[in-house]
Motif scaffolding. Structure first.
Motif, PDB file in Angstrom:
ATOM      1  N   LYS A 364       0.825  -1.209   0.000  1.00 26.51           N
ATOM      2  CA  LYS A 364       0.000   0.000   0.000  1.00 26.51           C
ATOM      3  C   LYS A 364       0.863   1.265   0.000  1.00 26.51           C
ATOM      4  CE  LYS A 364      -2.508  -1.406   3.690  1.00 26.51           C
ATOM      5  NZ  LYS A 364      -2.060  -2.770   3.943  1.00 26.51           N
ATOM      6  N   MET A 365       2.169   1.108   0.201  1.00 26.06           N
ATOM      7  CA  MET A 365       3.062   2.275   0.193  1.00 26.06           C
ATOM      8  C   MET A 365       3.321   2.675  -1.262  1.00 26.06           C
ATOM      9  SD  MET A 365       5.734   1.385   3.224  1.00 26.06           S
ATOM     10  CE  MET A 365       5.883  -0.351   2.920  1.00 26.06           C
ATOM     11  N   LYS A 366       2.821   3.824  -1.653  1.00 20.71           N
ATOM     12  CA  LYS A 366       2.865   4.240  -3.054  1.00 20.71           C
ATOM     13  C   LYS A 366       4.303   4.336  -3.586  1.00 20.71           C
ATOM     14  CE  LYS A 366       0.754   5.557  -6.697  1.00 20.71           C
ATOM     15  NZ  LYS A 366      -0.334   4.755  -7.242  1.00 20.71           N
ATOM     16  N   CYS A 367       5.191   4.919  -2.789  1.00 26.10           N
ATOM     17  CA  CYS A 367       6.575   5.097  -3.261  1.00 26.10           C
ATOM     18  C   CYS A 367       7.198   3.744  -3.589  1.00 26.10           C
ATOM     19  CB  CYS A 367       7.398   5.848  -2.221  1.00 26.10           C
ATOM     20  SG  CYS A 367       7.317   5.147  -0.563  1.00 26.10           S
ATOM     21  N   LEU A 368       6.959   2.768  -2.716  1.00 30.64           N
ATOM     22  CA  LEU A 368       7.543   1.442  -2.945  1.00 30.64           C
ATOM     23  C   LEU A 368       6.823   0.686  -4.041  1.00 30.64           C
ATOM     24  CD1 LEU A 368       8.399   0.924   0.729  1.00 30.64           C
ATOM     25  CD2 LEU A 368       9.983   0.283  -1.093  1.00 30.64           C
ATOM     26  N   TYR A 454       4.784  11.051  -4.840  1.00 27.63           N
ATOM     27  CA  TYR A 454       4.185   9.795  -4.380  1.00 27.63           C
ATOM     28  C   TYR A 454       3.161   9.972  -3.256  1.00 27.63           C
ATOM     29  CZ  TYR A 454       7.921   7.221  -6.844  1.00 27.63           C
ATOM     30  OH  TYR A 454       8.753   6.698  -7.787  1.00 27.63           O
ATOM     31  N   CYS A 455       3.519  10.806  -2.280  1.00 25.60           N
ATOM     32  CA  CYS A 455       2.745  10.798  -1.025  1.00 25.60           C
ATOM     33  C   CYS A 455       1.285  11.202  -1.218  1.00 25.60           C
ATOM     34  CB  CYS A 455       3.420  11.684   0.015  1.00 25.60           C
ATOM     35  SG  CYS A 455       5.078  11.110   0.416  1.00 25.60           S
ATOM     36  N   GLY A 456       1.050  12.108  -2.156  1.00 22.17           N
ATOM     37  CA  GLY A 456      -0.321  12.612  -2.356  1.00 22.17           C
ATOM     38  C   GLY A 456      -1.324  11.514  -2.658  1.00 22.17           C
ATOM     39  N   SER A 457      -0.896  10.440  -3.328  1.00 21.74           N
ATOM     40  CA  SER A 457      -1.853   9.375  -3.687  1.00 21.74           C
ATOM     41  C   SER A 457      -1.597   8.086  -2.910  1.00 21.74           C
ATOM     42  CB  SER A 457      -1.775   9.110  -5.197  1.00 21.74           C
ATOM     43  OG  SER A 457      -0.449   8.759  -5.529  1.00 21.74           O
ATOM     44  N   CYS A 458      -0.985   8.229  -1.737  1.00 17.80           N
ATOM     45  CA  CYS A 458      -0.646   7.023  -0.952  1.00 17.80           C
ATOM     46  C   CYS A 458      -1.747   6.683   0.049  1.00 17.80           C
ATOM     47  CB  CYS A 458       0.663   7.266  -0.213  1.00 17.80           C
ATOM     48  SG  CYS A 458       1.242   5.837   0.715  1.00 17.80           S
ATOM     49  N   PHE A 459      -1.889   5.415   0.346  1.00 10.49           N
ATOM     50  CA  PHE A 459      -2.815   4.948   1.388  1.00 10.49           C
ATOM     51  C   PHE A 459      -2.421   5.542   2.748  1.00 10.49           C
ATOM     52  CE2 PHE A 459      -3.335   1.913   4.870  1.00 10.49           C
ATOM     53  CZ  PHE A 459      -4.688   1.637   4.824  1.00 10.49           C
ATOM     54  N   ALA A 470      -0.450   5.877   9.600  1.00 14.14           N
ATOM     55  CA  ALA A 470       0.817   6.601   9.764  1.00 14.14           C
ATOM     56  C   ALA A 470       1.809   6.085   8.725  1.00 14.14           C
ATOM     57  CB  ALA A 470       1.369   6.362  11.158  1.00 14.14           C
ATOM     58  N   CYS A 471       2.511   6.977   8.068  1.00 15.43           N
ATOM     59  CA  CYS A 471       3.499   6.529   7.075  1.00 15.43           C
ATOM     60  C   CYS A 471       4.564   5.692   7.777  1.00 15.43           C
ATOM     61  CB  CYS A 471       4.152   7.735   6.390  1.00 15.43           C
ATOM     62  SG  CYS A 471       5.606   7.226   5.465  1.00 15.43           S
ATOM     63  N   PRO A 472       4.800   4.447   7.321  1.00 17.95           N
ATOM     64  CA  PRO A 472       5.767   3.580   8.007  1.00 17.95           C
ATOM     65  C   PRO A 472       7.173   4.177   8.076  1.00 17.95           C
ATOM     66  CG  PRO A 472       4.400   2.287   6.530  1.00 17.95           C
ATOM     67  CD  PRO A 472       4.067   3.723   6.269  1.00 17.95           C
TER      68      PRO A 472
HETATM   69  S1  SF4 Z   1       3.267   8.484   2.665  1.00 16.96           S
HETATM   70 FE1  SF4 Z   1       5.025   7.270   3.237  1.00 16.96          FE
HETATM   71  S2  SF4 Z   1       4.689   5.286   2.283  1.00 16.96           S
HETATM   72 FE2  SF4 Z   1       3.310   6.725   1.319  1.00 16.96          FE
HETATM   73  S3  SF4 Z   1       4.396   7.455  -0.496  1.00 16.96           S
HETATM   74 FE3  SF4 Z   1       4.844   8.898   1.148  1.00 16.96          FE
HETATM   75  S4  SF4 Z   1       6.715   8.145   2.069  1.00 16.96           S
HETATM   76 FE4  SF4 Z   1       5.919   6.485   0.823  1.00 16.96          FE
END
Ligand code: SF4
Ligand code: FAD
Length: 526
Positions: A364-368, A454-459, A470-472
């Protein structure tokens, strides 16, 4: 008998004994002095081997890319009237390793001399030295005529030093090769323009579309699919996008300097889910297979900058030159100085397994998920994706460097151990205790958000440190510093982080560590 470095054309012309010369898959250097004369007493051999397809689980595009480039190289040599033996993957006589194939060829054809170029991998260096000791005929070793340094040069340069500063090596290289110099001073008076090269991509910015090739590699793929070779990633057999000969490599170089160099430095560290290569050159495969030489790539970029000074600012070209003249040669030097110990280093004693989703991108981590899915689709991610997304997470999660190395060695088209392990185990995982990087490359969501979309569209929520969503990266970041306090607290480059950590309220610290613990015990479901 082994002789190293007998490379003069005169010696080649004087040859009268029947010679077998091995060309490895990453030695496709048509400019090598070996090929300057057609010598009927010399036979070149290239081999597609299970020992090479199976030492890691490679991306299918990586195996196809190497095999297709080797096939083209052999054809080019034949067209120039050199004698060539090509051992294909499924040839009945293929013993599937260098040693047995060479011994078989020597016995069958009566070669009186065996020659090879210095391999770039420690593993192959050992195998080929052993082979020469077994062979009863003369053997000679030649330089690859590719790199700008010898294997030993970095070790000599840093003799007696515990810390190897890339920047001082880079300055030495600039002076030695008179690159971007004005007498003994750097052009413009400043060596390094890295500070100008950290811009985020504007939200509506559309990058120049990357030049991709449409190679039909169906036959090569079919041959691989007949075997039990295990691979990862996907491939389009009718449209293989990577350059598989020197001509295509030169086209990619021309495309890069014309279209991408003007913004290369500016957006070098930027990341977005809308693009996969931004303004990066994607020349690492062509250089690592030696279809292109580092010097010709550097010279082409400098020449283009000289031709178009109004369009290409100096920080673009300096940044690009630094990667090749500096980092690439630096990594190779560290590799030869520190192997084989380097391959066993685990300074932080990390033991975790790599989360399963590194092989699928299903997180679910968008960046990864974006970086991993892109890597599986193209066998490519750019430097900051490798360092600050996949590498950063593996380090924060305490993954064993062996696991991390295995992944990086398999997934990228340009992955060869000399440049993969130094970047992964050294620069990215700090497993060398700071030989390559003066501090661990870790970050919380703040850096990822600063450099990406990335973060804008992350779970997960980038600004939240504990609790649901919380962002891991946030809690794992502090957990990392807490866990490794003994080893890192004295590092002057991170002392400031410990001051912040120590000043935090005990309750906040306890919550962060508890959140990190929860994520670490549930890595596979993040
Ligand atoms: S919120 Fe955290 S997990 Fe999600 S894209 Fe940003 S850094 Fe990666
Ligand atoms: C964890 C990790 C693993 C890596 N594994 C590899 C690998 O297996 N093979 C590989 O070639 N590079 C590796 N790199 C370095 C770098 O990421 C790639 O060289 C680069 O992304 C290749 O894409 P490019 O050709 O578009 O590079 P560009 O961004 O266009 O850079 C131009 C060239 O500079 C050189 N370069 C840039 N950075 C480095 C570096 N840190 N070390 C050595 N050369 C560099 C490469 O030859 C590259 O082609 C790794 C980096 C990290 C952080």
């Amino acid at each position: 008998m082994i002789n190293v470095g007998v490379t003069t054309k005169a010696k080649i012309k004087m040859r009268s004994n029947k010679t077998l010369r091995l060309i490895l898959g990453d030695q496709l250097n048509s400019q090598h002095s070996w090929f300057a004369v057609i010598d009927k007493s010399v036979t070149y051999v290239l081999m597609e081997l299970r020992s090479e397809t199976d030492y890691a689980t490679h991306h299918i595009q990586k195996i196809v890319g190497f095999f297709a480039a080797m096939q083209n190289f052999a054809l080019e040599l034949l067209e120039k009237k050199h004698s060539v033996i090509f051992i294909s993957l499924n040839d009945a006589s293929n013993k599937q390793n260098f040693e047995e194939n060479i011994i078989q060829l020597v016995n069958e054809h009566g070669f009186e001399c065996f020659e090879y170029q210095l391999p770039d991998e420690y593993r192959l260096d050992k195998h080929l030295k052993n082979l020469c000791n077994i062979l009863t005929i003369e053997s000679n070793i030649f330089d690859t005529e590719h790199f700008l340094t010898t294997r030993e040069e970095l070790g000599d340069f840093f003799k007696g030093k515990k810390v190897f500063l890339m920047e001082s090596f880079y300055r030495y290289m600039r002076k030695k090769h008179l690159v971007l110099m004005q007498g003994s001073d750097p052009l413009t008076g400043q060596w390094n323009f890295d500070k100008d090269n950290r811009k985020k991509l504007p939200a509506n910015h559309k990058c120049t579309a990357p030049l991709i090739f449409e190679n039909d590699i169906t036959k090569t793929l079919n041959e691989i699919e007949k075997t039990s070779v295990k691979t990862i990633g996907s491939i389009n057999a009718k449209q293989f996008i990577w350059p598989i000969n020197r001509l295509q490599s030169l086209k990619l170089l021309a495309f890069f300097i014309e279209e991408c160099l003007p913004l290369f430095g500016t957006y070098e560290d930027a990341m977005t889910q809308n693009e996969w290569s931004l303004y990066h050159s994607r020349l690492s495969f062509s250089m690592n297979t030696k279809m292109l030489s580092p010097l010709e790539v550097i010279n082409a970029a400098i020449l283009e900058w000289k031709k178009r000074p109004a369009e290409i600012s100096y920080n673009q070209v300096e940044g690009f030159v630094r990667q090749i003249l500096g980092w690439r040669e630096f990594m190779r030097g560290v590799y030869w100085l520190k192997m084989p110990e380097f391959g066993r280093m685990n300074y932080l004693n990390h033991t975790e397994k790599l989360p399963d989703w590194y092989w699928t991108g299903e997180t679910k981590m968008k960046c990864l998920s974006h970086t991993i899915k892109q890597s599986l689709e193209f066998a490519y991610a750019h430097h900051i994706q490798r360092l600050m997304i996949t590498g950063n997470f593996a380090l924060l999660a305490g993954v064993h460097p062996d696991e991390v190395d295995k992944w990086y060695l398999g997934v990228y088209i340009d992955a060869l151990e000399w440049v993969e392990i130094t970047n992964t185990r050294g620069m990215s995982q700090y497993a060398d205790g700071g030989i390559i990087g003066s501090k661990p490359y870790v970050s919380s969501a703040a850096y990822i958000d600063k450099m990406s979309h990335y973060c804008g569209s992350c779970f997960y929520k980038k600004a939240i440190k504990t609790g649901d969503k919380a962002c891991p990266f946030n809690s794992l970041y502090w957990n990392f510093f807490d866990k490794h306090e003994n080893k890192l607290t004295k590092n002057p480059r991170i002392g400031m982080m410990y001051n912040v950590w120590k000043r935090m309220e005990p309750k906040i610290k306890a919550d962060l560590l508890q959140q990190a613990e929860y994520y670490l015990t549930n890595l596979n479901s993040l």
